[in-house]
Each structure stands twice: as structure tokens, then as C-alpha cells.
Design an enzyme around this catalytic site. Structure first.
Site, short mmCIF file in Angstrom:
data_model
loop_
_atom_site.label_atom_id
_atom_site.label_comp_id
_atom_site.label_asym_id
_atom_site.label_seq_id
_atom_site.Cartn_x
_atom_site.Cartn_y
_atom_site.Cartn_z
N GLU A 294 28.67 28.90 -7.81
CA GLU A 294 30.07 28.88 -7.37
C GLU A 294 30.47 27.41 -7.33
O GLU A 294 29.82 26.61 -6.65
CB GLU A 294 30.21 29.53 -6.00
CG GLU A 294 29.80 31.00 -5.97
CD GLU A 294 30.51 31.89 -6.98
OE1 GLU A 294 31.66 31.58 -7.34
OE2 GLU A 294 29.90 32.87 -7.45
N CYS A 328 36.49 24.35 -1.19
CA CYS A 328 36.67 24.66 -2.60
C CYS A 328 37.96 25.44 -2.80
O CYS A 328 38.56 25.42 -3.86
CB CYS A 328 35.48 25.45 -3.11
SG CYS A 328 35.08 26.79 -2.02
P1 NAD Z 1 27.95 18.35 -5.56
O1 NAD Z 1 28.02 19.06 -6.87
O2 NAD Z 1 28.11 16.88 -5.55
O3 NAD Z 1 26.54 18.66 -4.87
C1 NAD Z 1 26.09 19.97 -4.66
C2 NAD Z 1 24.58 19.97 -4.56
O4 NAD Z 1 24.05 19.68 -5.85
C3 NAD Z 1 24.02 18.92 -3.61
O5 NAD Z 1 22.92 19.45 -2.93
C4 NAD Z 1 23.58 17.83 -4.57
O6 NAD Z 1 22.58 16.99 -4.05
C5 NAD Z 1 23.06 18.66 -5.72
N1 NAD Z 1 22.93 17.97 -7.00
C6 NAD Z 1 23.59 16.88 -7.45
N2 NAD Z 1 23.15 16.57 -8.70
C7 NAD Z 1 22.21 17.48 -9.03
C8 NAD Z 1 21.40 17.73 -10.18
N3 NAD Z 1 21.50 16.95 -11.26
N4 NAD Z 1 20.55 18.77 -10.16
C9 NAD Z 1 20.46 19.58 -9.09
N5 NAD Z 1 21.20 19.41 -7.98
C10 NAD Z 1 22.06 18.37 -7.95
O7 NAD Z 1 29.02 19.06 -4.60
P2 NAD Z 1 29.40 18.67 -3.11
O8 NAD Z 1 30.16 17.38 -3.13
O9 NAD Z 1 28.25 18.82 -2.18
O10 NAD Z 1 30.40 19.86 -2.77
C11 NAD Z 1 31.73 19.86 -3.19
C12 NAD Z 1 31.91 20.69 -4.43
O11 NAD Z 1 31.44 22.01 -4.20
C13 NAD Z 1 33.38 20.86 -4.81
O12 NAD Z 1 33.50 20.78 -6.20
C14 NAD Z 1 33.71 22.26 -4.31
O13 NAD Z 1 34.81 22.85 -4.96
C15 NAD Z 1 32.43 22.97 -4.55
N6 NAD Z 1 32.30 24.15 -3.69
C16 NAD Z 1 32.50 25.37 -4.25
C17 NAD Z 1 32.41 26.51 -3.48
C18 NAD Z 1 32.63 27.87 -4.07
O14 NAD Z 1 32.29 28.86 -3.43
N7 NAD Z 1 33.18 27.96 -5.27
C19 NAD Z 1 32.10 26.40 -2.12
C20 NAD Z 1 31.88 25.14 -1.58
C21 NAD Z 1 31.97 24.02 -2.38
#
Ligand code: NAD
Length: 544
Positions: A294, A328
């Protein structure tokens, strides 16, 4: 232990948020916890196979609204710890998937009960301090939504397991819902403690074992959830807690041959990168990994000329700015009919300018700080881009200050270009861009809304005219996985509005719903013949 029972979970009831009104017991409790947790520094280990592990590579968690204050230090996983976690997940798997499923689920029901009771103020205070939420925003998710995830997921799993095929007089058919073969990689975002708890627990409930990488800025509250899992009886190795840098931990986990699934929530960019890595590694895996993600959104509000100005104003303020726009589902682009705009502009600007912004300890603040330096710089970049553009005007907010915390005033941008950068890209901050359309171009505007951004997460239409609402629901069919009518586009509730979007917003497997739980089981059809034939010849083979 008696095994002679057919047990079923009954449909749970949603957890109700508390009021936190002055003088209430819950207000006092959470205030005390805020003091207690902010007066110490939590030392957070990795948790692998039930053991606390230190890698020696240490990161810090700082309060967004007071970045001089460290509230936790955490150990970061490297190659060695990841291999240990994979081994621990493998070892725990045999017994865990064989445990009667209701007993597995009861462990998580117990977590929900503790979150609802004695643990509520702790998880809320940790979420407030570590992730910058006000008390209400913390309670509706870190407590209520996580409780709902745990209770409803066990109910949905019950429904899945119950689904059995037809049997005959001489043939018994059964479907066994196996856990996936291998481990699940759960990767959670910073903005919801509930998602942190849900991503590892949903697959675990179905008998899988998990490596959980929380977001570095949410590690404080997420570790407390991990400890609660353990306290409530989760066996060692079922969920292994491995914080660290995503770009380092991710590729190391994704190259493991036993990767059976990914349960991700975060940005579209990171998710696409992970999917690409999985694609490159596909020949290495023992099974095709299930990929559930998501991701981002560019969520809209379309207001028809017949909409109520006060209802639209409230939906925009709440939908765009609560939790600093870091949901989000937060509204970040609005299409407002010219005649309605004339009636509501002044009120919207005045209300936005009147919003109180400050630290989470003062409950009268409606907004606090954004999560960290990187988010602050990115959001400020968008505001400055708009300030310099000939196609946009900042009509409220636009001010920011990072001297104590990462504070950004709620900001309204008015644009003359419906495809302006801030109408298209996810900003993830308290910034709403508004485009005013001529009243007679409502239908065209709906098409515009549908085609403007790559995302398809949430959106809403507001109108009194029923035909206008019906038209929008049709034209915007694929624009949002969670679509709202005369409401703000945020605040999905488990069991009521299953959450998730498609297009660039994810695989739309609907967190906290049967659709999601189905991804964590692998059905096995078992046919048992009661009176097996003893002769290979069929009647049609007989000579005439
Ligand atoms: P992010 O993508 O920066 O990080 C999410 C997770 O991914 C973190 O744990 C991060 O450390 C990890 N990560 C980063 N690079 C990675 C890699 N190369 N491999 C594996 N893991 C990696 O997101 P964020 O800043 O924590 O959250 C905000 C984002 O999440 C926004 O885009 C928001 O829209 C989205 N979000 C979506 C939903 C939904 O249900 N659609 C819900 C909450 C947040």
C-alpha cells in the site's frame, strides 16, 4: 487441552476513541506517560529469535517537535543480523504453523485487550512523542485502529478457514489453508503505529513467520508493540524485529531464497524499487513471493456548486491538515466550483490562519511538527516552488520554522493550472492546492481529476445534487480505492471502509480485511476417497 470443538470468533465491535477532555482520567494518564517517556532514553535492541541482539551500529530517535531531544536509541541490523533473523524465522515456523489457529489468534486478541486497557496511554504517548501526533490522532490509530486490525483479522481468518468444498458420499474434500512456505518481510512506514503492528501480525496470525523492519522514525512506538507481542505469548522467532536503514536491510532480505512474501506500506518509489529487486532475484526463490504493498496518494476533494460551504471547509481543513497532512489519505488537491469558492474563500483562509501549531504536550494544538529534517526540506521546497511560480499564489500559511521542531504552518496554494506540480505530486505535509473551475465545467473537471495524478488512493466528492454525485462516482471509478461522498477523504475504519488503492497507490489488498488475509495463506486441496476402485477399466471400454 480439549481439541473437540468447532470454535468461531464472532464479529468484533470497533474500538471507540476516548475523549481526552479536560478532567478525564485518560487525559491525566497520557499526560503522565508523556512526562515519563520523555524523561528517559529508551534503548532499543534488535529482537531475533526472542533474544535481544545488539549490532553496535546505533541510530537515534528524536522528537519531531523538539529535535534537540533524543528519546530512543536503536540497534540497526546488518548482514549478520539478517541472516540470524532468517534462521530464527525458519526454526520457529514448524511449531507455529502447527499451533491450533485459534490459539495463535488468541495471542493477538490478548495484545488488543492490553492496548485497549493498561497499555493504551503508553502506546499513545510514544506515538505522540516519536511521531509527532496529537492525542486524538494517536488514540484513533495507535490504540483503536491497531486493536481493530488484531480483532478483525482473526475474524476474517475464521471466515477464510471456514470456506470448504463440497464432499460426496464416497469422497471427502477439504481445503487446508497452509501458511506460505518461507518467511514474510514486513516493512512499515513512519506515519501509523497501527500499520507497524498490522504488517507483521496479519501474516503471523495465519501461521507465517516474519522479519519486521519498522521505519527508523517510528521505531520507538513500534518496539513497544513488539514487546507487547512477546508479553502476550508470541513464541520466539515468529516475528523478528530488525530496524535499520531501508536501503541496506531491504536488498539483503530480498535476496534470501526463502522469501515467501512482502507486506509493505510506504512510498510508491520504495515499493517499485523492491518489486524490481524481487524481479531480478526471481530465479533464486523457492516460491513466487506474494507482494502486497500500500503506497502513496494524491488525494482529492471535488466540490460541486451545490455543496455546503461549511461542510467543504471542514472537510478540507480536517482532511488536509490533521497529523500535518502526513496521512496517505490526506486531501492535497481540491477542485472547487467558482460560485462556491466566492462564498467560502475568506472563511477557509481565516480558519487556516487561526490553526494552532505547536508541541504535542499542549493538547490545544491542532497541528504539530512534520516527522524529520528530510520531510521538512521536501515540503518547504514545494512551498517555495509555488511562491516563485506565476501560476500559483499562497493564500494562507507558507511559513515554517525549524529552530526547535520541524514546524510548517498549514498552507493553501491557489493555482490557475490544474496540472500544477503541487496538484500532481505527493507532498506529504500540511499543504493543500486548490484549483477553481467554472461551474458549468463540472463534468470536465471530474475527468481532469481522474487524469491528473498517477495515484488512485482516496478522494471525495461533495454536492447536494444527487445526479452530480452519481456522475462523479462513475467518472472517478478508478481514481480512488477509498471513495467518499460528502465527507473528507481520510479516516478509514477497519471493518467499515477496507483501505487501499490501486494505480501507483498499491496492490489494493485492503489492510484489515479478508482480501489482505487471503494473501498470507496457500490453500491445499485434500481429496480422500472412501471406497477406492479396484479395477482400472471404465464401463465404456466394454465390448458391445
Ligand atoms: P518510505 O517509503 O520512505 O519508507 C517505508 C519503509 O520502507 C520504511 O521502513 C523504510 O525504512 C523502508 N525502506 C526504504 N527503502 C527501502 C528499500 N530499498 N528496501 C526495503 N525497505 C526500504 O515511506 P514513509 O516515509 O515511512 O511513509 C510515507 C509514505 O507511505 C507515503 O508515501 C504514504 O503515502 C505512504 N503510506 C501509504 C499508506 C497506504 O495505506 N496506502 C499508509 C501509510 C503510508
Amino acid at each position: 487441552m480439549s481439541r473437540n470443538k468447532v470454535f468461531e470468533f464472532t464479529r468484533p465491535v470497533n474500538e471507540v476513541p476516548l475523549s481526552y477532555a479536560p478532567g478525564s482520567k485518560e487525559r491525566e494518564e497520557v499526560k503522565q506517560k508523556l512526562q515519563e517517556l520523555s524523561s528517559r532514553v529508551e534503548e532499543i535492541p534488535l529482537v531475533i529469535g526472542g533474544e535481544k541482539v545488539e549490532s553496535g551500529n546505533v541510530g537515534e530517535v528524536r522528537m519531531p517537535h523538539n529535535h534537540g531531544k533524543v528519546i530512543a536509541r536503536y540497534q540497526k541490523a546488518g548482514k549478520k543480523e539478517i541472516e540470524m533473523a532468517v534462521e530464527a524465522a525458519r526454526e520457529a515456523k514448524h511449531d507455529w504453523e502447527r499451533m491450533p489457529w485459534d490459539k495463535r489468534a488468541i495471542i493477538f486478541r490478548k495484545v488488543a485487550a492490553k492496548l485497549s486497557g493498561p497499555f493504551r496511554s503508553t502506546i499513545n504517548a510514544a506515538t505522540m512523542l516519536g511521531q509527532g501526533k496529537d492525542v486524538y490522532q494517536a488514540d484513533i490509530e495507535a490504540a483503536c485502529e491497531l486493536i481493530d486490525f488484531l480483532n478483525f483479522n482473526s475474524y476474517y481468518l475464521n471466515d477464510i478457514y471456514k470456506d470448504q468444498p463440497e464432499s460426496l458420499r464416497t469422497v471427502i474434500n477439504q481445503t487446508e489453508y497452509r501458511a506460505l512456505e518461507g518467511f514474510i518481510f514486513a516493512v512499515s512506514p513512519f506515519n501509523f503505529t497501527a500499520i507497524g503492528g498490522n504488517l507483521p501480525s496479519a501474516p503471523a496470525m495465519a501461521g507465517n513467520t516474519v522479519l519486521w523492519k519498522p521505519a527508523s522514525t517510528a521505531v520507538f512506538s513500534n518496539y513497544l508493540v513488539m514487546r507487547l507481542f512477546e508479553e502476550c505469548g508470541l513464541p520466539p522467532g515468529v516475528i523478528n524485529f530488525i530496524p535499520g536503514s531501508g536501503s541496506e536491510v531491504g536488498p539483503l532480505v530480498l535476496e534470501q531464497p526463502e522469501l515467501a512474501g512482502v507486506h509493505f506500506t510506504g512510498s510508491s518509489e520504495v515499493f517499485r524499487g523492491m518489486w524490481e529487486t524481487i524481479g531480478k532475484n526471481i530465479a533464486k526463490y523457492k516460491t513466487y513471493p506474494r507482494i502486497v504493498g500500500e503506497t502513496g496518494g494524491k488525494d482529492f476533494v471535488v466540490a460541486h456548486p451545490t455543496a455546503d460551504k461549511d461542510e467543504v471547509t471542514t472537510a478540507l481543513i480536517r482532511g488536509s491538515f490533521e497529523y500535518q497532512g502526513q496521512k496517505c489519505s490526506a486531501a492535497s488537491r481540491a477542485y472547487i466550483a467558482e460560485s462556491l469558492w466566492a462564498k467560502m474563500r475568506d472563511g477557509l483562509v481565516e480558519t487556516t490562519e487561526g490553526i494552532k501549531v505547536g508541541g504535542v504536550e499542549d493538547f490545544s494544538n491542532y497541528l504539530s511538527a512534520v516527522i524529520d529534517r528530510a520531510a521538512y526540506d521536501k515540503i518547504v521546497g514545494y512551498i517555495e516552488y509555488a511562491r516563485k511560480s506565476d501560476e500559483a499564489e499562497i493564500i494562507a500559511g507558507g511559513k515554517y520554522d525549524d529552530s526547535v521542531g520541524y514546524f510548517i504552518r498549514p498552507t493553501l496554494i491557489l493555482t490557475t493550472n490544474p496540472k500544477f506540480k503541487t496538484m500532481e505530486e505527493e507532498i506529504f505535509g500540511p499543504v493543500l492546492t486548490i484549483y477553481i473551475y467554472p461551474d458549468e465545467k463540472y463534468e470536465e473537471t471530474l475527468h481532469l481529476c481522474n487524469e491528473t495524478s498517477e495515484y488512485g488512493l482516496t478522494g471525495s466528492t461533495m454536492a447536494k445534487d444527487r445526479d452530480a454525485l452519481n456522475l462523479a462516482e462513475d467518472i472517478l471509478t478508478h481514481a480512488a480505492g477509498n471513495y467518499y461522498v460528502n465527507d473528507k477523504p481520510t479516516a478509514a475504519i477497519v471493518g467499515q471502509q477496507p483501505f487501499g488503492g490501486s494505480r501507483a497507490s498499491g496492490t489494493n489488498d485492503k489492510a484489515g480485511a479478508m482480501w489482505n488475509m487471503i494473501r498470507w495463506v496457500s490453500p491445499r486441496s485434500i481429496k480422500e476417497t472412501l471406497d477406492p476402485p479396484k479395477d482400472y477399466r471404465y464401463p465404456h471400454l466394454e465390448e458391445e
